[in-house]
Scaffold this motif. Structure first.
Motif, PDB file in Angstrom:
ATOM      1  N   PRO A 133     -55.929   0.582  -2.181  1.00 28.18           N
ATOM      2  CA  PRO A 133     -54.787  -0.298  -1.846  1.00 28.18           C
ATOM      3  C   PRO A 133     -54.686  -1.446  -2.853  1.00 28.18           C
ATOM      4  O   PRO A 133     -55.696  -1.860  -3.430  1.00 28.18           O
ATOM      5  CB  PRO A 133     -55.153  -0.821  -0.454  1.00 28.18           C
ATOM      6  N   CYS A 137     -49.744  -4.780  -1.335  1.00 27.87           N
ATOM      7  CA  CYS A 137     -49.655  -4.051  -0.048  1.00 27.87           C
ATOM      8  C   CYS A 137     -49.814  -4.999   1.147  1.00 27.87           C
ATOM      9  O   CYS A 137     -50.657  -5.907   1.113  1.00 27.87           O
ATOM     10  CB  CYS A 137     -50.770  -3.015   0.033  1.00 27.87           C
ATOM     11  N   CYS A 146     -53.740   2.301   6.368  1.00 31.63           N
ATOM     12  CA  CYS A 146     -53.570   3.032   5.106  1.00 31.63           C
ATOM     13  C   CYS A 146     -54.690   4.045   4.864  1.00 31.63           C
ATOM     14  O   CYS A 146     -54.608   4.865   3.954  1.00 31.63           O
ATOM     15  CB  CYS A 146     -53.465   2.067   3.923  1.00 31.63           C
TER      16      CYS A 146
END
Ligand code: SF4
Ligand code: SF4
Length: 347
Positions: A133, A137, A146
């Motif tokens: 990530p 984000c 995620c």
């Protein structure tokens, strides 16, 4: 749980394309976007975010609706055929899956958009956990994990191996199709749990992941709408529409006619609420200033949409607008600006 060595992925893709179309992240001219697989496609599963989301797979940027053909005084109308071929979208991330959930609320509600519905019926999604990530984000703010993509098939990468888990009937069918290439993953659960922990640790430390949505939602319409903050926030906006075109949830479109010389082709294409001619009618436009258009985009995502969809925001925290706006304007900036006022949105 199954596994496949990364080096065998081309074989997997080849196998899928024997019976289905396959869309996945492909690099072209330095940009990674979803495109059909071919033997010479530069597949890129390492880039976290494609420039545009995978939205095109279900709601293409441009698509024909029907064709009118004129032959003397005779006019024939041929509707565009609906999608009938099965296809696979490989590599979507959890934020883009939420984007599809948002689009479902819009296009599958009565009256159903038959073009979208046909694509949803025929599409199978293989989603990837977000291996790394990034700073832009903030999916967690919208309750998205995620590390745990909820799709027909979920895959996780660890080292040179990709772990594969079917999570729906469509996912089981796809797994069956490629089973010859998959191996049982004896230590799969353990490896995937370790990968999820690793991803969560990265995500926790990212600057926007803890963004608070307190004060947003369907109950604050007048308070937010009338805030003088919009007048300050909108000013750098160029009305370029980039934010809407990269967004996985923006769903506005226009319908236009293309003159073929012997009739017309009626098609629809994405539009942007940031444009001055958006929803232009004979009497003009109902949003007459860029401030109003700017406000509309964020009010829709953070107030109007949740008001009509059981609290679901129509932002997924993908961070594309954070990365792509040429003026560094984005939804994070808007949320933070309101938060900095301590909830006092009427001065
Ligand atoms: S990308 Fe930025 S400048 Fe362009 S329309 Fe969106 S907010 Fe305005
Ligand atoms: S508003 Fe920005 S962060 Fe939210 S879904 Fe759209 S592009 Fe992603």
């Amino acid at each position: 749980m199954y596994q496949i060595a990364k080096e065998k992925l081309p074989e997997l893709f080849r196998k899928i394309t024997q019976t289905r179309e396959l869309y996945l992240p492909v690099e072209t001219c330095g940009q990674v976007n979803y495109a059909p697989w071919s033997e010479d496609a530069k597949v890129d599963l390492d880039t976290l975010k494609t420039v545009k989301s995978a939205k095109d797979a279900f709601f293409p940027q441009s698509e024909n609706l029907y064709t009118c053909y004129r032959d003397g005084k005779k006019i024939s109308i041929t509707p565009q055929e609906l999608k009938e071929q099965p296809f696979v979208v490989f590599g979507m991330k959890a934020c883009d899956l939420r984007g599809v959930e948002v689009l479902d609320k819009v296009f599958l509600a009565d009256p159903v958009d038959t073009f979208y519905a046909a694509r949803r019926d025929h599409g199978t999604i293989v989603a990837m956990a977000c291996h790394e990530p990034e700073d832009s984000c903030f999916c967690k703010a919208f309750g998205i994990d995620c590390a745990e993509p909820k799709a027909d098939v979920a895959v996780w990468t660890a080292g040179e191996v990709l772990y594969w888990k079917a999570q729906s009937e469509k996912g089981e069918a796809l797994t069956e199709l490629v089973k010859d290439l998959l191996e049982e993953a004896a230590d799969g659960e353990e490896k995937v749990e370790a990968e999820k922990d690793r991803i969560h640790k990265i995500a926790e430390a990212l600057p926007y992941m803890q963004l608070s949505l307190e004060g947003w939602g369907g109950d604050v319409l007048e308070e937010k709408f009338n805030s003088p903050l919009w007048e300050k926030l909108y000013r750098p906006c160029l009305a370029c529409g980039t934010c809407t075109f990269v967004c996985p949830t923006c769903q506005c479109y226009d319908i236009k006619d293309y003159d073929t010389g012997h009739g017309i082709q009626r098609y629809r294409c994405w539009d942007s609420c940031m444009y001055s001619d958006f929803t232009m009618m004979a009497h003009g436009n109902n949003r007459t200033s860029q401030m109003q258009r700017f406000r509309q985009r964020f009010m829709h995502k953070l107030v109007y949409f949740p008001a009509n969809n059981d609290g679901m925001f129509s932002c997924t925290g993908c961070g594309r607008c954070v990365e792509k706006c040429p003026q560094s304007l984005n939804i994070v900036k808007v949320i933070k600006a309101f938060a900095a006022q301590g909830g006092k949105t009427n001065e």
